[in-house]
Design a protein around this motif. Structure first.
Motif, PDB file in Angstrom:
ATOM      1  N   SER A   1      45.820  15.617  29.877  1.00 31.40           N
ATOM      2  CA  SER A   1      46.546  14.589  30.626  1.00 31.40           C
ATOM      3  C   SER A   1      45.656  13.966  31.697  1.00 31.40           C
ATOM      4  CB  SER A   1      47.802  15.168  31.283  1.00 31.40           C
ATOM      5  OG  SER A   1      48.713  15.612  30.328  1.00 31.40           O
TER       6      SER A   1
ATOM      7  N   ASN B   1      44.140  10.114  31.679  1.00 30.54           N
ATOM      8  CA  ASN B   1      44.342   9.193  32.806  1.00 30.54           C
ATOM      9  C   ASN B   1      43.024   8.531  33.199  1.00 30.54           C
ATOM     10  OD1 ASN B   1      47.101   9.491  33.172  1.00 30.54           O
ATOM     11  ND2 ASN B   1      46.870  11.213  34.557  1.00 30.54           N
TER      12      ASN B   1
ATOM     13  N   SER C   1      41.963   6.048  30.452  1.00 28.24           N
ATOM     14  CA  SER C   1      42.754   4.809  30.523  1.00 28.24           C
ATOM     15  C   SER C   1      42.269   3.916  31.655  1.00 28.24           C
ATOM     16  CB  SER C   1      44.239   5.126  30.718  1.00 28.24           C
ATOM     17  OG  SER C   1      44.753   5.762  29.580  1.00 28.24           O
TER      18      SER C   1
ATOM     19  N   GLU D   1      50.331   9.815  32.909  1.00 25.32           N
ATOM     20  CA  GLU D   1      50.178   9.316  34.268  1.00 25.32           C
ATOM     21  C   GLU D   1      51.121  10.073  35.185  1.00 25.32           C
ATOM     22  OE1 GLU D   1      50.934   5.133  34.416  1.00 25.32           O
ATOM     23  OE2 GLU D   1      49.095   4.639  33.386  1.00 25.32           O
TER      24      GLU D   1
ATOM     25  N   GLU E   1      49.693   7.981  40.610  1.00 29.05           N
ATOM     26  CA  GLU E   1      48.661   7.187  39.950  1.00 29.05           C
ATOM     27  C   GLU E   1      49.251   5.931  39.306  1.00 29.05           C
ATOM     28  OE1 GLU E   1      45.244   7.358  39.711  1.00 29.05           O
ATOM     29  OE2 GLU E   1      45.491   8.825  41.300  1.00 29.05           O
TER      30      GLU E   1
END
Length: 183
Positions: free
Chosen positions: A86, A90, A93, A170, A174
């Motif tokens: 995860s 993030n 991305s 996310e 964030e």
């Protein structure tokens, strides 16, 4: 009178078997859902080098951005847990958003058919990742509820059925931040 204990014993046995089998079915659905997430993430990882190479042809002085994307991709591919994945996703991305922001400064690049095609493929893949992630999290939620409710929780503990982690790309803080692009 003799039949009452036998009937109760049969009912308990049926409950034990059906509850255990329910755990197994939900666990396998969760494994399948996670497999679908991994397939889409791999597809994303495979698209990124092609996209970066296309942009490199137009924006050779954006070396730092390319290195960050490569590092983020490597970290995501090497993540060992759902939590680590995860976090890495993030970061990946965020670096991809920076790459697309860089592309905005190059009209020739935006007009390049290869770049457009890769951008569309990545966009489609992002949608598939979101769908797969949602399906996985929905399946995990059903499984976790079954593990937590009483009296299933007793049986879950006896047979080592434990709660699973959700896959969140996310965190709230964030997601609310604006993207800062630096050149």
């Amino acid at each position: 009178m003799i039949f009452i204990p036998i009937i109760l014993l049969v009912l308990v046995a049926v409950w034990l078997i059906s509850t255990y089998n329910g755990f197994v079915v939900l666990k396998e659905r969760t494994n399948n859902a996670w497999s679908q997430v991994e397939i889409q993430l791999k597809r994303r990882y495979d698209l990124i080098p092609n996209l970066v190479n296309t942009v490199k042809g137009y924006a050779t002085h954006e070396r730092g951005t390319f290195e960050k994307i490569t590092q983020a991709r490597t970290a995501a591919m090497g993540a060992q847990s759902i939590t680590d994945l995860s976090i890495a996703e993030n970061q990946l991305s965020g670096t991809l958003k920076t790459l697309f922001a860089v592309a905005e400064n190059y009209p020739e690049l935006k007009a390049d058919s290869n770049f457009k095609e890769l951008q569309q493929e990545l966009s489609n893949t992002e949608s598939k990742i979101a769908f797969s992630r949602q399906f996985y999290n929905d399946t995990v939620q059903k499984y976790n509820v079954k593990v937590k409710v009483f009296p299933n929780s007793i049986l879950a503990g006896m047979f080592n059925f434990y709660q699973l982690e959700y896959f969140n790309l996310e965190d709230e803080k964030e997601a609310r931040k604006s993207i800062k692009v630096e050149f």
